[in-house]
Structure formats: C-alpha cells, structure tokens
Design an enzyme around this catalytic site. Structure first.
Site, PDB file in Angstrom:
ATOM      1  N   ASP A 128       0.812  -0.977  -0.140  1.00 34.52           N
ATOM      2  CA  ASP A 128      -0.398   0.179   0.140  1.00 34.52           C
ATOM      3  C   ASP A 128       1.003   0.785  -0.127  1.00 34.52           C
ATOM      4  OD1 ASP A 128      -2.154   1.855   0.206  1.00 34.52           O
ATOM      5  OD2 ASP A 128      -2.565   1.126   2.664  1.00 34.52           O
TER       6      ASP A 128
ATOM      7  N   ASP B 123      -0.028   5.074   0.687  1.00 30.39           N
ATOM      8  CA  ASP B 123      -0.032   6.146   2.142  1.00 30.39           C
ATOM      9  C   ASP B 123      -0.800   5.389   3.608  1.00 30.39           C
ATOM     10  OD1 ASP B 123      -1.447   8.143   1.001  1.00 30.39           O
ATOM     11  OD2 ASP B 123      -2.866   6.992   0.711  1.00 30.39           O
TER      12      ASP B 123
END
Length: 495
Positions: free
Chosen positions: A8, A10
């Site tokens: 991922d 963020d």
C-alpha cells in the site's frame, strides 16, 4: 516462494495520508480526515469514502498539490528496505487508492516495478472534485491478479503489505499478508503483524534470497492431497498460535519500552532540575566569595584605622592595668613588692588619662567595622541559601538514582521480552517456510491429479473413438443407428 511484494502507499511507503495533506490546501482537513478514519477502520466502503473526500477538494490548485505531495516524507526505512528487497530479487509494486502524482514520485524514487493508483480529475489547473482510476470501483485484489498475470505467478508467490480496511482484499489474495502499523480490522486478516513503524522490520520476514523455482522440495511423495492439506492446516494453526505469542510478547515489550522511556524522561526532567539548582548554588557561592573578599578587605581597613586613632596604645595600657590588678588580687606578695605594683598601676592610670583617642578616626573605624559586619551577615545569609540550594540539588540526584534503577529494570525486561519475541518470530518464519513448502507440494499433487484425469479422459476418448469407428463400419454395412450412436459419431466428427 515469494517473488512479488505489493505495498500500500499511504502510511506504508509514505508516512502520512496524501489526501489528508491535500485537504489542508482546500481547508477541508477535519472533514477529510474523519472520512479517511472511517474508511481505514472499515466503517465506510472505500469507493464511497474516496468520492466523498475528493468532492471536498474541488477547486484546489494542481500546482500546489504537486508541491505538497513532494514534501510528504517517505516511511522510515523505506529506501533501505525496497533497495535490499530488489537486490534480493523480489519484484516490488505499490497498489494504492491514493493518487498518481504521489505514486509516480515513489515509483521513481524507489525504482518500483509497478505503481497503480487513481487520478484526480482537473480542469484548467484546478481539481473538478471527480476521481477516476482502477481503484475507484475495482479492488486491490483485482490489480494484484493483473500483476500476477503479467508476471505469470500464483497467489502463493505474492506477499502484500497494508494498513487499512481497503487492503483486506489484497492481503487475502496474497500468499502472505502483512499488517504494517495497521488498524485492528486488517490485523484479523493478516498472516504477519508488524507493529513497529519501520519498514526495515520486513527484512526479517523475507528470505535473504528468493527460493529458486527448481529447488527440490522435500515431501513424502506417498501423501495424498488431503493428507498434505491436513498437514498444512496444522501448520497454519501453529502459525496462528506462535504469531499470537509473538505479538503478545511484542506488546509486552512495547509496554516495557514505554515504561523505560517514561522513566528516562523523568530522569531527564529531574536532571534538568538538579542542574538548575547546581547552577543556582554555584552562582550564590560566587556571591559568597565576593562578599567574603569585601568583608576581609573592610575588616583590614578597620583594624588599621582603629590603631591609627590611638586606640591601640590605650588598649595596651588598659590590658597592662588589668594584668597588674589581677596579680595584686590573686598572689601573696610582700609589702614592698605589692607597693611597687600599686604605684605602677597608679602611674599607668595617670598616663592613660593623658592619652586621648582621635574621635574622627575612631568614628571612621566604627563605620568600617559596621560595614565589615554587614558584609559578614551577607556572607552568612548567602551561605545558608547556597546550602539550602545544594540540599535541593542532592534531593533531585537521589530521585534520579531511584528512577534510574527502575529504568534499568524496565530496560532489562524489554530486552528479555524482545529477545523472546524474536525467538518466536524465528518460529513464525520457519512455519511460514513449512507452509510454503506444503503449498508447493499441494500444487504438485494437484498437477499430478490433473495429469491423471487428463490421461483418463484421453483414454476414454480413445476408446469412444474406436467404438465410434466400429459403429460407422457397421453403419456402412447397413446397420441402423440409434440416437446415442449417431451422437457419438458426431462427437468424433465421423459423420
């Protein structure tokens, strides 16, 4: 074996939420952050949350956004970890519901193999409040499957790293799912949980070098698929157990570390106070020395002035009279000797009456004496104050010794618990290796079964074709065909 690791973006590759930082430009920080939190915790589906947040960004300058995303810090250990993983031979991807501008920055900075993210729609340099891209309606699992097709690898050869609810599909799709500094909702789906906010922790999870595809797998070739599956389930159960033990130990170590850090903070606070009192004491002692010097200098002046006034000669005669009178009173003397002493005392008294002290000089001497005494009083006052300050300093140093003992004890507990957690982590890695080995075994057994089924089908087709050819010969000889026989001939393209 793991060949691809998908991250991922963020709060995993970057230390923050890109959309929250952009929201500051739009003056919608609190509203966007609240929606982000709900989405990360799984209380709001990602597509709805994304569209609601982007709508709040309408009218924001794209140029300013590009400046902001360049300033978002990358996660601690990101550069070192990604570089090392690529050196070990892993393919690296980022799959993010965030935006292309930040994803592209990370792709260039970290030399990622793949970067998938959404696009903020713009018009004449301003955001329209709309968003498009593969992760608006699609899931991260869909993107991971797309990369798997490109790389021609299976789910078992993938690992995924995430922190929130929208990473669940990717975590469950991958052979190894890792929750990094994650929300509780994601931890439930993860195989491995990393609490420390440092990506270098992942270097302990993945092998020094990916296992080569032709590496011989040591498995009992006589075991059936179900036997291997049962064995895998046993290992998965063991993995959950030791992962729980390890995570509990990590939590315990975290508590000891926090306690140690709290105590060390108290040590620093008390040390600051002790040093403050030490400095104050030293300053007071400097004043003590200053007033001592003034007192001694004035006292010397006083003594000189007092003797200069004639006082010295008067005091000398008075002392001699006292000595003689004491001799007359306390000793047994003959009359002649006693008369001599009495006459001497009389002469000294007469002489004393002729001496006069210089009153002006005497007054100056007394002033100097008073000044000397005032300086001495100041010395006493400051000395008492210095001693009091010194006692306060010692009190804080005693506290420091007590706290340091507690901090050392907490540190030892932290080290011991962390080392035990590391031992459990080694068991986790070993068990993961066993599970990967069994997955390969299951793949082999499935492949053998597929080959066996294919062979059976091939043999059946061969027998059916031979039967069909025999029926066709009989048909040419005049035999009537049943519907079933006619379908069999059509199946093998004989008629």
């Amino acid at each position: 074996m793991i060949k691809l690791i998908a991250f991922d973006l963020d709060n995993v590759l970057i230390d923050g939420e890109a959309i929250d930082e952009i929201a500051k430009l739009a003056g919608a920080e609190s509203e966007v952050s609240e929606i982000t939190q709900q989405a990360m915790e799984g209380k709001l589906d990602f597509e709805t949350a994304l569209k609601q947040r982007v709508a709040l960004l309408k009218g924001t300058s794209v140029e300013e956004i590009n400046k902001v995303v360049q300033e978002i810090p990358i996660m601690e250990g990101a550069e070192e970890t990604i570089t090392e993983l690529k050196n070990r031979g892993y393919k690296i991807a980022t799959i993010s519901g965030s935006f292309e501008n930040i994803a592209q920055r990370l792709k260039d900075l970290l030399d990622l193999d793949y970067a998938f993210a959404n696009t903020l729609e713009e018009d004449e340099g301003l955001l329209t409040g709309e968003v498009s891209g593969p992760l608006v309606e699609g899931s991260k699992a869909d993107i991971l499957a797309k990369i798997m097709d490109i790389e021609k690898i299976s789910s078992e050869e993938c690992a995924a790293v995430g922190d929130g609810a929208n990473d669940i599909s990717m975590i469950e799709k991958a052979g190894v799912g890792i929750a990094f500094n994650a929300k509780p909702v994601l931890k439930k789906s993860a195989d491995i949980i990393v609490e420390k906010k440092d990506l270098r922790e992942l270097l302990n999870v993945f092998d020094e070098k990916p296992v080569e595809g032709n590496l011989e797998i040591t498995l009992d070739s006589k075991k059936s698929f179900n036997e291997l599956l049962d064995e895998k389930r046993d290992f998965e159960k063991r993995l959950r157990e030791i992962t729980t033990v390890r995570d509990n130990l990590n939590e315990e170590a975290k508590v000891h570390r926090e306690e140690r850090d709290k105590l060390n903070s108290q040590i620093r606070e008390n040390l600051d106070k002790a040093l403050k009192y030490r400095d104050e004491r030293d300053k007071i002692n400097k004043d003590v020395q200053k007033y001592k010097k003034l007192r001694d200098e004035v006292h010397q002046e006083y003594k000189k002035m007092e003797w200069a006034s004639g006082r010295r000669e008067i005091v000398k005669i008075q002392d001699e009279i006292k000595r003689l009178e004491k001799t007359i009173e306390t000793r047994v003397l003959d009359i002649r000797k006693e008369n001599e002493l009495v006459n001497k005392v009389t002469d000294l008294r007469k002489n004393l009456q002729t001496l006069q002290e210089d009153e002006e000089t005497r007054e100056e001497a007394l002033e100097l004496k008073e000044k000397s005494e005032s300086y001495h009083a100041k010395v006493v006052e400051l000395s008492d104050s210095a001693q009091e300050t010194h006692e306060k300093m010692l009190e804080y140093f005693r506290k420091i010794d007590e706290i340091r003992s507690q901090a050392d004890e907490a540190h030892q507990k932290f080290i011991k618990t962390r080392d035990t957690a590391n031992q459990e982590h080694e068991k986790v890695k070993s068990t993961l290796g066993d599970i990967r080995r069994l997955n390969k075994g299951l793949d082999r057994v499935k492949a053998k079964e597929r080959n066996r089924e294919t062979e059976i089908v091939r043999q059946q087709n061969k027998e059916e074709k031979e039967k069909a050819e025999d029926i066709y010969r009989k048909f040419r000889e005049g035999k009537k065909l049943s519907t079933e026989e006619l379908l069999l001939l059509q199946k093998h393209n004989i008629v």
